[in-house]
Design a protein around this motif. Structure first.
Motif, PDB file in Angstrom:
ATOM      1  N   ARG A 192      -5.232   6.227  -8.792  1.00 31.67           N
ATOM      2  CA  ARG A 192      -4.084   6.877  -8.145  1.00 31.67           C
ATOM      3  C   ARG A 192      -3.939   8.342  -8.564  1.00 31.67           C
ATOM      4  NH1 ARG A 192       0.008   4.082  -5.671  1.00 31.67           N
ATOM      5  NH2 ARG A 192      -0.383   1.866  -5.418  1.00 31.67           N
ATOM      6  N   ASN A 216       3.788   6.349  -5.433  1.00 31.84           N
ATOM      7  CA  ASN A 216       4.603   5.156  -5.178  1.00 31.84           C
ATOM      8  C   ASN A 216       3.784   3.903  -5.481  1.00 31.84           C
ATOM      9  OD1 ASN A 216       6.241   3.128  -4.293  1.00 31.84           O
ATOM     10  ND2 ASN A 216       6.356   3.811  -2.157  1.00 31.84           N
ATOM     11  N   GLY A 217       3.946   3.377  -6.699  1.00 31.83           N
ATOM     12  CA  GLY A 217       3.165   2.222  -7.128  1.00 31.83           C
ATOM     13  C   GLY A 217       3.488   0.958  -6.351  1.00 31.83           C
ATOM     14  N   ALA A 218       4.632   0.947  -5.653  1.00 30.63           N
ATOM     15  CA  ALA A 218       4.999  -0.245  -4.883  1.00 30.63           C
ATOM     16  C   ALA A 218       4.208  -0.331  -3.574  1.00 30.63           C
ATOM     17  CB  ALA A 218       6.495  -0.216  -4.574  1.00 30.63           C
ATOM     18  N   GLN A 219       3.557   0.754  -3.191  1.00 30.15           N
ATOM     19  CA  GLN A 219       2.796   0.775  -1.930  1.00 30.15           C
ATOM     20  C   GLN A 219       1.308   0.645  -2.261  1.00 30.15           C
ATOM     21  OE1 GLN A 219       3.783   1.490   1.641  1.00 30.15           O
ATOM     22  NE2 GLN A 219       1.722   0.610   1.664  1.00 30.15           N
ATOM     23  N   ASP A 220       0.674  -0.410  -1.739  1.00 29.23           N
ATOM     24  CA  ASP A 220      -0.748  -0.637  -2.013  1.00 29.23           C
ATOM     25  C   ASP A 220      -1.599   0.507  -1.491  1.00 29.23           C
ATOM     26  OD1 ASP A 220      -0.170  -3.042  -3.133  1.00 29.23           O
ATOM     27  OD2 ASP A 220      -0.628  -4.214  -1.341  1.00 29.23           O
ATOM     28  N   ASP A 257       1.316   5.270   1.796  1.00 27.35           N
ATOM     29  CA  ASP A 257       2.721   5.637   1.629  1.00 27.35           C
ATOM     30  C   ASP A 257       3.087   6.911   2.381  1.00 27.35           C
ATOM     31  OD1 ASP A 257       5.186   4.936   0.443  1.00 27.35           O
ATOM     32  OD2 ASP A 257       4.961   6.600  -0.953  1.00 27.35           O
TER      33      ASP A 257
END
Ligand code: SF4
Ligand code: SF4
Length: 208
Positions: A134, A143-147, A165
């Motif tokens: 990343r 945004n770690g919540a978005q693969d 994202d």
């Protein structure tokens, strides 16, 4: 559920569970939903969806004056957009149902899609652990919540990494790609519903 959309989805899942239980089937087996991806390509630079990007901020829905709304609970607060503003608001749509689909075998690693992407969301690089990968992208994926979308290995041993994202779904990568390795495809998810579609075929045949 956090909102009405999730409530409806959970309702479908509950109905599938009840149907399978009453049919003597394993409720832990969840029939897969139907998925379709259809190319939106009409020509070299034309798409069947409106891929133009509007940079406008969200428009504020006008409210009725508080002296009216506070006097009567029957008075609606939000008045809604006029037709011109409603049209401008629709142009902010990012076409999230139109996916960027990458075909590794067609890619010649010319980097033309990297150059043209207005959001710097495409990177060709060596693979690695996600947290470290990343930080190495053209624009770090914060945004770690978005693969991340990561391809299999390309001919040079690199991978294509795309940060979903920040993608605008503008289709410029697919227009620029000389080999058609990128395509814009409309995604449709058909949720499995209770009834014959959610039952095991073998059990269905035996019951017939
Ligand atoms: S659709 Fe647009 S924003 Fe998304 S990767 Fe392609 S060029 Fe970039
Ligand atoms: S423009 Fe097409 S061929 Fe070139 S690097 Fe991008 S996906 Fe690969």
């Amino acid at each position: 559920p956090k909102n009405i959309i999730w409530a409806v989805a959970h309702g479908h899942q509950a109905a599938v569970t009840i149907d399978r239980l009453l049919s003597g089937e394993d409720v832990r087996e969840r029939p897969a939903p139907g998925v379709t991806l259809v190319s939106q390509k009409m020509g070299i630079h034309e798409w069947t969806y409106d891929n133009d990007i509007s940079n406008d901020a969200r428009y504020k829905v006008p409210w009725a004056p508080p002296e009216q709304t506070l006097n009567s609970i029957a008075t609606e607060v939000e008045l809604g957009f006029d037709p011109a503003t409603a049209w401008k608001e629709t142009q902010r749509c990012l076409n999230c149902d139109v996916q960027t689909v990458f075909e590794r075998d067609k890619c010649i690693e010319c980097d033309a899609c990297v150059d043209i992407c207005p959001m710097d969301c495409i990177t060709f690089t060596g693979n690695g652990e996600e947290a470290e990968l990343r930080t190495r992208l053209t624009a770090p994926a914060l945004n770690g919540a978005q693969d991340l979308y990561v391809s299999d290995l390309l001919r040079t041993g690199r991978v294509m990494v795309k940060d979903e994202d920040v993608c605008l779904h503008c289709g410029l990568c697919a227009e620029r790609c000389p080999t058609g390795a990128w395509d814009m495809r409309k995604f449709l998810l058909e949720v499995t519903q209770a009834g014959p579609a959610c039952r095991d075929r073998t059990v269905r045949r035996a019951a017939a």
